[in-house]
Design an enzyme around this catalytic site. Sequence first.
Site, PDB file in Angstrom:
ATOM      1  N   ASP A   1      59.549 -12.740   4.241  1.00  0.00           N
ATOM      2  CA  ASP A   1      60.560 -13.620   4.801  1.00  0.00           C
ATOM      3  C   ASP A   1      61.341 -12.798   5.836  1.00  0.00           C
ATOM      4  OD1 ASP A   1      62.482 -15.692   5.067  1.00  0.00           O
ATOM      5  OD2 ASP A   1      63.732 -14.737   3.550  1.00  0.00           O
TER       6      ASP A   1
ATOM      7  N   GLU B   1      64.929 -13.766   7.428  1.00  0.00           N
ATOM      8  CA  GLU B   1      66.385 -13.726   7.256  1.00  0.00           C
ATOM      9  C   GLU B   1      66.751 -13.373   5.818  1.00  0.00           C
ATOM     10  OE1 GLU B   1      68.586 -16.959   9.365  1.00  0.00           O
ATOM     11  OE2 GLU B   1      66.560 -17.651   9.797  1.00  0.00           O
TER      12      GLU B   1
END
Length: 202
Positions: A9, A11
């Site tokens: 991922d 953020e």
Amino acid sequence: MSMNIACLDLEGVLVPEIWIAFSEASGIPELKRTTRDEPDYDKLMKWRIGILNEHGLGLKEIRETIAKIDPLPGAKEFLDKLRAMTQVIIISDTFTQFAGPLMEKLGMPTIFCNTLEVAEDGKITGFRMRVEKSKYATVRALQSIGFETIATGDSFNDLGMIEASKAGFLFRSTEEIKKAHPELPAYETYDELLAAFAKELD
């Protein structure tokens, strides 16, 4: 070379949350809501676009904030070490228009993300998801062409790809998500996370 791909991922794992940074820069507290608070991404994005339009803000203003965002301390070093060990793809629900400047600061890793629909005047009118349940769907697609995936993320929308992978970890997640998923190893530092990946790549 093993057939592993690390799926990360963006953020909360490698860079700060873009919308939280923009919320602080613009002084609009409502924009602090993220996928940690609202699992329905579609609902969240429509709500965000409504707030931007209400305040007359568009892509230009968000990009000005993004230009000032640096990767989280230690993120680039972690990514460099991981990329030396295996192929890495960043799978994010962010948008190509946001990700570009951040990828430069991270050494141009591969990222799969979504696209904003932007009018000529810079107003954000909508968004296009690459595919439904994009993180989960991407991991399954990689597996269908012979790769094993190892995934990490911090939010509700990462759980699909983490659970569908050969191995998966939570990184700097919330207490709520960690409590709901005691079966997933949860790490707080890049050293721990790198060691966890290394173990799975052996």
